[in-house]
Design a protein around this motif. Structure first.
Motif, short mmCIF file in Angstrom:
data_model
loop_
_atom_site.label_atom_id
_atom_site.label_comp_id
_atom_site.label_asym_id
_atom_site.label_seq_id
_atom_site.Cartn_x
_atom_site.Cartn_y
_atom_site.Cartn_z
N THR A 226 5.05 1.60 -40.76
CA THR A 226 4.78 2.79 -40.35
C THR A 226 6.05 3.53 -40.99
OG1 THR A 226 3.58 2.87 -38.19
CG2 THR A 226 4.89 4.93 -38.65
N ALA B 35 5.75 7.39 -36.38
CA ALA B 35 5.67 8.17 -37.46
C ALA B 35 6.08 9.60 -37.38
CB ALA B 35 4.03 8.01 -37.90
N ARG B 36 5.74 10.15 -36.13
CA ARG B 36 6.15 11.39 -35.80
C ARG B 36 7.52 11.65 -36.24
NH1 ARG B 36 3.47 12.04 -31.43
NH2 ARG B 36 5.39 11.77 -30.07
N HIS C 184 2.53 5.81 -33.61
CA HIS C 184 2.19 7.26 -33.81
C HIS C 184 3.43 8.01 -33.35
CE1 HIS C 184 0.32 11.07 -33.97
NE2 HIS C 184 0.60 11.46 -32.84
N ARG D 104 4.17 -3.24 -36.73
CA ARG D 104 3.56 -2.08 -37.07
C ARG D 104 4.71 -1.06 -37.17
NH1 ARG D 104 -1.38 -1.18 -34.17
NH2 ARG D 104 -1.13 1.10 -34.83
N ASP E 32 -0.83 1.40 -31.03
CA ASP E 32 -1.04 2.45 -31.56
C ASP E 32 -0.39 3.74 -31.49
OD1 ASP E 32 -3.32 1.11 -32.73
OD2 ASP E 32 -4.82 2.03 -31.44
N ARG E 33 0.08 3.80 -30.06
CA ARG E 33 0.74 5.01 -29.61
C ARG E 33 2.35 5.19 -29.86
NH1 ARG E 33 -2.52 5.33 -24.03
NH2 ARG E 33 -4.46 6.06 -24.89
#
Length: 206
Positions: free
Chosen positions: A142, A79-80, A76, A138, A72-73
């Motif tokens: 993303t 994506a950021r 993230h 993932r 998940d991280r």
């Protein structure tokens, strides 16, 4: 009167997993006793067994939780980075750097990525090849909306970039951990830009 909603109370399962993780930070898994985990979580030992069945079940759930949080991280972070620069290469490099950083700090994640399980850890969960594939998928999902990268080329580039970063997990650079993270990120950027530029050139020529 505040309109903020109160945070949900952790479930017994969440409390037990948190207690097991805290215990593992202090001593090897074989020395951790179920009764101690239950007491730290504020529940009965029977509740622990009802949730996980056995110590192996607790260990498997802990490994699964830590690897899911890692995925998940990483997504993230990708994506950021991609949002800030609209750049899939930066996004993949961010996921790669997160992999290296987390593997250094979290023995469970490092073991899951490399397959090198120490006797002090719970039994292994997801095989390394499957975890690497989940991280790649993932990351690609993303970044798929970022401009300038056809999906097949992006998938291949992410595969290469993340496996390159994994080599830094196995064999870190000399110096502080930050040096390894920086080197992994920089090399992933170099390789991915070359791969995606080549794929873009081939698509235009075709």
């Amino acid at each position: 009167m505040s309109s903020a909603m109160p945070s949900a109370k952790p479930t017994a399962r969440q409390c037990l997993l948190h207690a097991a993780r805290d215990a593992l930070a202090d001593r090897p898994w074989p020395r951790i006793r179920m009764v101690e985990v239950a007491a730290a979580a504020g529940v009965s030992r029977q509740t622990l067994y009802n949730e996980f069945g056995s110590k192996d079940g607790l260990g498997a759930a802990l490994v699964a939780r830590e690897t899911d949080a890692f995925l998940d991280r990483a997504a993230h972070a990708a994506a950021r980075a991609a949002r800030d620069g609209a750049d899939p290469v930066a996004g993949c490099a961010a996921a790669a750097s997160w992999m290296v950083r987390t593997a250094h700090r979290e023995p469970l994640v490092r073991a899951a990525l490399t397959g090198c399980w120490e006797s002090r850890l719970p039994l292994p969960g997801v095989p390394p090849d499957r975890l690497a594939a989940r991280l790649r998928d993932r990351t690609v999902a993303t970044l798929a909306g970022a401009p300038g990268a056809p999906d097949p080329a992006l998938r291949r580039a992410c595969e290469v970039g993340l496996r390159l970063a994994l080599s830094y997990v196995v064999a870190p650079c000399d110096g502080p951990p930050e040096a390894t993270e920086d080197a992994a990120g920089a090399h992933v950027v170099q390789v991915l830009r070359a791969l995606l530029d080549r794929a873009d050139g081939a698509e235009r020529a075709g």
